[in-house]
Design a protein around this motif. Structure first.
Motif, PDB file in Angstrom:
ATOM      1  N   LEU A   1     -10.411  -4.910   9.777  1.00  0.00           N
ATOM      2  CA  LEU A   1      -9.575  -5.953   9.114  1.00  0.00           C
ATOM      3  C   LEU A   1      -8.295  -6.391   9.206  1.00  0.00           C
ATOM      4  O   LEU A   1      -7.429  -6.769   8.372  1.00  0.00           O
ATOM      5  N   PHE A   2      -7.581  -6.008  10.378  1.00  0.00           N
ATOM      6  CA  PHE A   2      -6.396  -5.986  10.383  1.00  0.00           C
ATOM      7  C   PHE A   2      -5.863  -7.511  10.390  1.00  0.00           C
ATOM      8  O   PHE A   2      -6.594  -8.237  11.162  1.00  0.00           O
ATOM      9  N   LEU A   3      -4.781  -7.946   9.631  1.00  0.00           N
ATOM     10  CA  LEU A   3      -4.246  -9.022   9.419  1.00  0.00           C
ATOM     11  C   LEU A   3      -5.240 -10.086   9.105  1.00  0.00           C
ATOM     12  O   LEU A   3      -5.312 -11.359   9.360  1.00  0.00           O
ATOM     13  N   GLU A   4      -6.069  -9.623   8.030  1.00  0.00           N
ATOM     14  CA  GLU A   4      -7.089 -10.330   7.332  1.00  0.00           C
ATOM     15  C   GLU A   4      -7.008 -10.427   5.798  1.00  0.00           C
ATOM     16  O   GLU A   4      -7.818 -10.737   5.035  1.00  0.00           O
ATOM     17  N   GLY A   5      -5.642  -9.901   5.473  1.00  0.00           N
ATOM     18  CA  GLY A   5      -5.401 -10.057   4.050  1.00  0.00           C
ATOM     19  C   GLY A   5      -5.841  -8.891   3.034  1.00  0.00           C
ATOM     20  O   GLY A   5      -6.098  -9.065   1.593  1.00  0.00           O
ATOM     21  N   HIS A   6      -6.431  -7.786   3.890  1.00  0.00           N
ATOM     22  CA  HIS A   6      -6.808  -6.639   2.915  1.00  0.00           C
ATOM     23  C   HIS A   6      -5.932  -5.452   2.969  1.00  0.00           C
ATOM     24  O   HIS A   6      -6.155  -4.676   2.117  1.00  0.00           O
ATOM     25  N   ARG A   7      -5.216  -5.225   3.781  1.00  0.00           N
ATOM     26  CA  ARG A   7      -4.672  -3.915   3.952  1.00  0.00           C
ATOM     27  C   ARG A   7      -3.628  -3.512   2.871  1.00  0.00           C
ATOM     28  O   ARG A   7      -3.469  -2.442   2.527  1.00  0.00           O
ATOM     29  N   TYR A   8      -2.848  -4.285   2.268  1.00  0.00           N
ATOM     30  CA  TYR A   8      -1.900  -3.982   1.155  1.00  0.00           C
ATOM     31  C   TYR A   8      -2.708  -3.515  -0.007  1.00  0.00           C
ATOM     32  O   TYR A   8      -2.453  -2.487  -0.613  1.00  0.00           O
ATOM     33  N   TYR A   9      -3.961  -4.330  -0.208  1.00  0.00           N
ATOM     34  CA  TYR A   9      -4.792  -3.817  -1.527  1.00  0.00           C
ATOM     35  C   TYR A   9      -5.517  -2.675  -1.282  1.00  0.00           C
ATOM     36  O   TYR A   9      -5.568  -1.713  -2.281  1.00  0.00           O
ATOM     37  N   ASP A  10      -5.857  -2.407   0.250  1.00  0.00           N
ATOM     38  CA  ASP A  10      -6.479  -1.235   0.529  1.00  0.00           C
ATOM     39  C   ASP A  10      -5.642   0.002   0.214  1.00  0.00           C
ATOM     40  O   ASP A  10      -6.078   1.073  -0.331  1.00  0.00           O
ATOM     41  N   LEU A  11      -4.306  -0.233   0.411  1.00  0.00           N
ATOM     42  CA  LEU A  11      -3.241   1.066   0.200  1.00  0.00           C
ATOM     43  C   LEU A  11      -3.124   1.145  -1.165  1.00  0.00           C
ATOM     44  O   LEU A  11      -2.755   2.723  -1.488  1.00  0.00           O
ATOM     45  N   VAL A  12      -3.125   0.448  -1.809  1.00  0.00           N
ATOM     46  CA  VAL A  12      -2.756   0.288  -3.058  1.00  0.00           C
ATOM     47  C   VAL A  12      -4.043   1.257  -3.984  1.00  0.00           C
ATOM     48  O   VAL A  12      -3.805   2.292  -4.523  1.00  0.00           O
ATOM     49  N   ARG A  13      -5.198   0.712  -3.495  1.00  0.00           N
ATOM     50  CA  ARG A  13      -6.551   1.470  -3.868  1.00  0.00           C
ATOM     51  C   ARG A  13      -6.591   2.797  -3.520  1.00  0.00           C
ATOM     52  O   ARG A  13      -7.082   3.864  -4.077  1.00  0.00           O
ATOM     53  N   LEU A  14      -6.029   3.030  -2.088  1.00  0.00           N
ATOM     54  CA  LEU A  14      -6.126   4.421  -1.709  1.00  0.00           C
ATOM     55  C   LEU A  14      -5.440   5.485  -2.465  1.00  0.00           C
ATOM     56  O   LEU A  14      -5.770   6.616  -2.820  1.00  0.00           O
ATOM     57  N   TYR A  15      -4.237   5.003  -2.966  1.00  0.00           N
ATOM     58  CA  TYR A  15      -3.381   5.895  -3.649  1.00  0.00           C
ATOM     59  C   TYR A  15      -4.030   5.800  -5.417  1.00  0.00           C
ATOM     60  O   TYR A  15      -3.930   6.985  -5.788  1.00  0.00           O
ATOM     61  N   LYS A  16      -4.242   4.767  -5.944  1.00  0.00           N
ATOM     62  CA  LYS A  16      -4.426   4.703  -7.108  1.00  0.00           C
ATOM     63  C   LYS A  16      -5.669   5.587  -7.525  1.00  0.00           C
ATOM     64  O   LYS A  16      -6.006   6.265  -8.403  1.00  0.00           O
ATOM     65  N   ASN A  17      -6.952   5.303  -6.680  1.00  0.00           N
ATOM     66  CA  ASN A  17      -8.350   5.569  -6.740  1.00  0.00           C
ATOM     67  C   ASN A  17      -8.228   7.141  -6.079  1.00  0.00           C
ATOM     68  O   ASN A  17      -9.167   7.807  -6.484  1.00  0.00           O
ATOM     69  N   PHE A  18      -7.647   7.295  -5.085  1.00  0.00           N
ATOM     70  CA  PHE A  18      -7.812   8.847  -4.333  1.00  0.00           C
ATOM     71  C   PHE A  18      -6.779   9.526  -4.072  1.00  0.00           C
ATOM     72  O   PHE A  18      -6.566  10.663  -3.610  1.00  0.00           O
ATOM     73  N   ASN A  19      -5.520   9.173  -4.609  1.00  0.00           N
ATOM     74  CA  ASN A  19      -4.100   9.979  -4.635  1.00  0.00           C
ATOM     75  C   ASN A  19      -3.980  10.273  -3.257  1.00  0.00           C
ATOM     76  O   ASN A  19      -3.274  11.423  -2.770  1.00  0.00           O
TER      77      ASN A  19
END
Length: 491
Positions: free
Chosen positions: A428-446
């Motif tokens: 999904l490179f440059l499709e508007g998802h990566r930033y939110y994925d990184l937020v979820r990765l930390y918030k939900n999985f530390n």
């Protein structure tokens, strides 16, 4: 019908041109024609279409870049920009000062949410007005209900999107005349997400898998789009059992399938309405397209003859780390690392049309904004399965994506959860998802993966990942309070 849609949309554009002292003093779209409007099915369809036109405008703020600035540029995908307005955003310098009269500056527009409230206001109008229309003017009452379902979906999407960008925003669920508009305080993020969930639940009772007009597939809401939004909303909240259920319904519907990862097929995804498309913002039609946007900023050379160098810089070292196997079909299809030794080009958005071959030609980029697609939901389901301990099932989905890309199956090169997010980064490179994925990765999985130069963990914990409100919003609305981290720095 086109004339009515045009009036609805122009009414919204006139608001931005005239300005307003209160952030919710937004002239309800088409209010001038209310007495003579809402009479026919064509009126109802035009009013519903206007929601999507306004949503398109909201996601094209900031020179056509809003969707990608919010979802990509602040992540690890882009290293820098040659544009003086875009580069501070790439570096998460979201508090840069803007002179009062320079409302055209991207950061000013992206720190304001006016147009999202125009989207919401138009959805509110459809929700309020259509149930009062004579049922006999519709081909079937289910048509009327479907339009209402679309309005609930669009309102749910707008609140979900704003919750991810600002966290806390006001909630308004009724269309009101300007004289009755009030300045409302921002509600808690959980309240905003609850509102989105309530609207989405309602939408799912009214929508169907088939659009009223089959030509609207992917570009207007249906059950698949609503379930994809449900999967994302649930994942954002860490409610992975619900994420899995929604994603599974999408994937087992038979409505969507993979597109081949070889060059021409793969790029067709971004032109729009491919087999993978679940929900998109239309801008590839006969009278659609943008003269700026992501193609303008990411292309150069043989893909966009206006520039010899791209405005957005993608590090070749980053790509080598991300795509460890250079035989990855996605890497070979939509990245050019031979053009320059200093950076890479992402060619996903190379669908550009020229008005001619003279020096005065105009370039128009005709790529839909792909909000949700099949592979995205596949990997979101894998994320949910891994989060709930169903590792074998998660691996199976991960390997489906890898097989499509021509890669070997997953062999524990990195922990499963991280491997899924890495696959999302490639897919999904440059499709508007990566930033939110990184937020979820930390918030939900530390697991913290943000570049320290953009945002360290202490700053993340202080909620720097939410955008600030523009000072002009705070001045106009005394009930509005700056978002947490940004209240501690100079604006």
């Amino acid at each position: 019908m086109k004339r009515k849609i045009l009036f609805l949309v122009l009414s919204a554009f006139m608001y931005l041109a005239s300005g307003c002292s209160k952030f919710l003093d937004i002239e309800p779209v088409s209010s001038a024609t209310d007495e003579n409007f809402w009479k026919t099915q064509e009126d109802a369809n035009s009013a519903t279409n206007a929601m999507y036109a306004l949503l398109r405008k909201a996601l094209n703020q900031g020179n056509g870049m809003a969707y990608y600035v919010y979802g990509d540029l602040l992540s690890d995908e882009i290293s820098s920009s040659t544009d003086v307005d875009i580069n501070p955003l790439v570096n998460m310098q979201l508090n840069i000062s803007v002179p009062a009269l320079e409302t055209w500056r991207p950061v000013y527009q992206l720190r304001r949410y006016d147009i999202f409230y125009q989207v919401i206001d138009q959805a509110n109008r459809v929700i309020q007005r259509l149930p009062k229309m004579d049922e006999n003017v519709f081909n079937d009452v289910s048509v009327r209900d479907y339009y209402i379902g679309e309005a609930y979906f669009v309102r749910a999407f707008a609140y979900f999107y704003m919750a991810r960008v600002w966290g806390t925003v006001p909630i308004i669920t009724e269309s009101v005349a300007p004289i009755d508009a009030v300045n409302l305080p921002a509600r808690k993020e959980s309240d905003v997400l609850d509102q989105s969930q309530a609207d989405l639940t309602k939408a799912l009772t009214l929508l169907k898998w088939s659009n009223i007009d089959q030509n609207d597939f992917a570009t207007r809401a249906n059950t698949g789009a609503a379930l994809a939004l449900q999967a994302h909303l649930s994942a954002w909240r860490g409610e992975y059992a619900d994420c899995i259920t929604a994603a599974k319904s999408v994937l087992e519907s038979g409505e969507y399938s993979f597109v081949g990862r070889d060059s021409l097929n793969y790029r067709g995804i971004y032109q729009g309405k491919s087999n993978e498309g679940i929900f998109e913002i239309a801008q590839n039609g006969e009278n659609e397209g943008t003269n700026r946007g992501i193609g303008y900023y990411s292309l150069a050379g043989p893909y966009f003859r206006n520039f010899t160098d791209p405005i957005l810089r993608i590090s070749q070292d980053y790509l080598k780390t991300l795509f460890k196997d250079s035989n990855d079909k996605r890497f070979k299809s939509v990245f050019d690392v031979a053009y320059s030794g200093n950076y890479a080009l992402c060619t996903k958005y190379a669908n550009v049309k020229y008005s001619g071959n003279t020096s005065n030609y105009n370039a128009i980029f005709k790529n839909n904004i792909i909000i949700f697609r099949y592979s995205d939901i596949k990997l979101l389901m894998a994320e949910g399965l891994a989060a709930t301990g169903k590792n074998s099932a998660a691996e199976s989905i991960l390997n489906e994506i890898r097989t499509q890309a021509g890669l070997q199956v997953y062999k524990n090169e990195e922990p499963l959860k991280e491997a899924i997010f890495s696959e999302r980064a490639r897919e999904l490179f440059l499709e508007g998802h990566r930033y939110y994925d990184l937020v979820r990765l930390y918030k939900n999985f530390n697991i913290y993966k943000f570049p320290e130069s953009k945002m360290n963990q202490a700053q993340f914990n202080a909620k720097k990942y939410f955008w600030p409100f523009d000072p002009s919003l705070l001045s106009a609305n005394p009930a509005l309070i700056q978002t947490p981290y940004w209240s501690t720095v100079n604006m």
